[in-house]
Design a protein around this motif. Structure first.
Motif, mmCIF file in Angstrom:
data_model
loop_
_atom_site.group_PDB
_atom_site.id
_atom_site.type_symbol
_atom_site.label_atom_id
_atom_site.label_comp_id
_atom_site.label_asym_id
_atom_site.label_seq_id
_atom_site.Cartn_x
_atom_site.Cartn_y
_atom_site.Cartn_z
ATOM 1 N N GLU A 21 4.865 -3.435 -2.734
ATOM 2 C CA GLU A 21 5.407 -2.264 -3.414
ATOM 3 C C GLU A 21 4.344 -1.174 -3.476
ATOM 4 O OE1 GLU A 21 5.143 -5.301 -4.556
ATOM 5 O OE2 GLU A 21 7.046 -6.072 -5.324
ATOM 6 N N GLN A 22 4.734 0.073 -3.235
ATOM 7 C CA GLN A 22 3.737 1.143 -3.118
ATOM 8 C C GLN A 22 2.996 1.420 -4.418
ATOM 9 O OE1 GLN A 22 6.266 4.233 -1.579
ATOM 10 N NE2 GLN A 22 6.771 5.031 -3.622
ATOM 11 N N SER A 23 3.528 0.965 -5.554
ATOM 12 C CA SER A 23 2.854 1.157 -6.838
ATOM 13 C C SER A 23 2.171 -0.122 -7.340
ATOM 14 C CB SER A 23 3.865 1.631 -7.893
ATOM 15 O OG SER A 23 4.902 0.671 -8.053
ATOM 16 N N SER A 24 2.071 -1.131 -6.484
ATOM 17 C CA SER A 24 1.528 -2.419 -6.900
ATOM 18 C C SER A 24 0.047 -2.322 -7.273
ATOM 19 C CB SER A 24 1.698 -3.447 -5.777
ATOM 20 O OG SER A 24 1.048 -4.657 -6.099
ATOM 21 N N VAL A 25 -0.331 -2.970 -8.380
ATOM 22 C CA VAL A 25 -1.740 -3.027 -8.777
ATOM 23 C C VAL A 25 -2.550 -3.844 -7.777
ATOM 24 C CG1 VAL A 25 -1.238 -2.746 -11.230
ATOM 25 C CG2 VAL A 25 -1.288 -5.045 -10.246
ATOM 26 N N SER A 36 5.518 -0.741 1.651
ATOM 27 C CA SER A 36 6.822 -0.451 2.240
ATOM 28 C C SER A 36 7.813 -0.036 1.158
ATOM 29 C CB SER A 36 7.338 -1.671 3.007
ATOM 30 O OG SER A 36 8.514 -1.356 3.708
ATOM 31 N N GLY A 37 7.567 1.141 0.583
ATOM 32 C CA GLY A 37 8.510 1.702 -0.373
ATOM 33 C C GLY A 37 8.404 1.136 -1.774
ATOM 34 N N GLU A 38 9.334 1.560 -2.609
ATOM 35 C CA GLU A 38 9.305 1.210 -4.037
ATOM 36 C C GLU A 38 9.377 -0.285 -4.274
ATOM 37 O OE1 GLU A 38 9.798 3.387 -6.989
ATOM 38 O OE2 GLU A 38 9.345 5.171 -5.833
#
Length: 287
Positions: A198-202, A219-221
Motif C-alpha cells: 500500500e502506498q501509505s504503508s509504514v 501499487s495504489g491505496e
C-alpha cells in the motif's frame, strides 16, 4: 570500540565479527550480516571465518570492513553492499534497480512447480527483476520455455547477466511494461511477484525497503492496482487450463482470490508460508 580506534590497532576476524554484531544489534540479522560483509571483504566463505578466527586483518581489509559496516548501520541492504543475494540454488547479482530476492518468494516457485501443466510448459514471469523466479524454474525444469519481462531496462540487463552467469542462457528476458511489448502467445503458467505494498504503508520507511525502488514495491491505496490490472489482461495470454500465480502481502489473499473469481478463474486457493501467513494465491483459467 569506534571504527577509528579499530583501524589503528590489530584485530582478528573473531574480534571484528563481535564488534560488528554489537554495532548492528538493532538488526534481527546482525550476526549473519557481519559474516556476509566479512566474507565479502576477505573473498572467502563462512567456513573460513570459523576455521581462522584468530587471523589478523590488514589495514586495507579493516578499512573496507568498517566502510561496509557504516553503510549497513545506516540501513543499506547487505545485498546491495556485497552485490549479490542467494536464491533457490542460484547466486544472483542485485542492484538498486531491482528488488532484492527474498526467501518468501521461494514459496511461489515451489507452488508453481507442483502444478499440473502442459509439458513442456510455456511460462511467463511478469516483473522478473533479477530473474530470480524465471531462473529458479529453469534449474528445475530445463525443458520449459521461460520468458521473463520487466519494464525497467536495467533490470532486464541484470536478469540476462544472471542467466549467463548461472549457465541458464536459454531463459528469455525482454523489456515490457506488463503485456505492452509482449507478442501474443499462449502460456501454460504465468507467475508474478508484482508491486503489492500500500502506498501509505509504514513498511516503506523500515529496513531494506527504504533503499529499494518504490516503483517495484507500491501499487495504489490497497496495494492491488497491478494485480487488478494483470488478472483480466493475463486471460488473453493463458492457454486453456493455464495457471496464474501471484505473491502478495499476508493480508491480501481474500482480495486477490476475489479478483480471480470475478474474472472466471477456477480452483482458486492461497498457500501459506512457514509463519502461517497466506502469501501466494493462484487460479486456473479453463476457457
Amino acid at each position: 570500540m569506534s571504527t577509528m580506534s579499530a583501524a589503528q590497532g590489530k584485530y582478528t576476524i573473531a574480534e571484528q565479527l563481535a564488534f560488528a554484531k554489537e554495532l548492528l544489534k538493532g538488526s534481527d540479522s546482525a550476526a549473519m550480516d557481519s559474516r556476509l560483509l566479512m566474507c565479502h571483504v576477505l573473498q572467502c566463505n563462512t567456513v573460513y571465518l570459523m576455521t581462522w578466527p584468530e587471523k589478523i586483518l590488514d589495514a586495507t581489509q579493516l578499512h573496507a570492513f568498517h566502510q561496509l559496516l557504516a553503510k549497513r548501520e545506516q540501513g543499506h541492504p547487505v545485498a546491495y553492499l556485497i552485490g549479490y543475494r542467494d536464491f533457490w540454488s542460484l547466486r544472483l547479482r542485485v542492484s538498486p534497480a531491482t528488488l532484492i530476492p527474498r526467501p518468501e518468494t521461494e514459496l511461489l516457485v515451489e507452488t508453481a512447480l507442483e502444478l499440473s501443466v502442459n509439458e513442456p510448459a510455456n511460462v511467463l514471469d511478469l516483473g522478473t527483476g533479477t530473474g530470480a523466479i524465471a531462473l529458479a524454474f529453469a534449474t528445475e525444469k530445463p525443458h520449459w520455455q521461460i520468458t521473463g519481462i520487466d519494464k525497467n531496462a536495467d533490470a532486464v540487463a541484470l536478469a540476462k547477466q544472471n542467466g549467463q552467469e548461472n549457465k541458464l542462457p536459454h531463459v528469455c528476458f525482454t523489456q515490457s511494461d506488463w503485456f505492452s511489448n509482449l507478442p501474443i502467445a499462449s502460456f501454460d503458467l504465468i507467475v508474478s511477484n508484482p508491486p503489492y505494498v500500500e502506498q501509505s504503508s509504514v513498511y516503506l520507511h523500515q529496513g531494506d525497503v527504504r533503499f529499494e525502488p518504490a516503483s517495484a514495491l507500491t501499487s495504489g491505496e490497497d496495494g492491488l492496482n497491478d494485480i487488478r490490472f494483470i488478472i483480466p489482461n493475463a486471460i488473453e495470454y493463458l492457454a486453456p487450463n493455464g495457471w496464474l500465480v501471484f505473491e502478495h502481502g499476508h493480508l491480501q489473499a481474500p482480495g486477490v482470490q476475489a479478483l480471480l473469481r470475478e474474472n472466471d478463474f477456477e480452483q482458486v486457493r492461497s498457500v501459506s508460508d512457514l509463519n502461517g501467513h497466506p502469501r501466494v494465491t493462484l487460479g486456473c483459467y479453463k476457457a
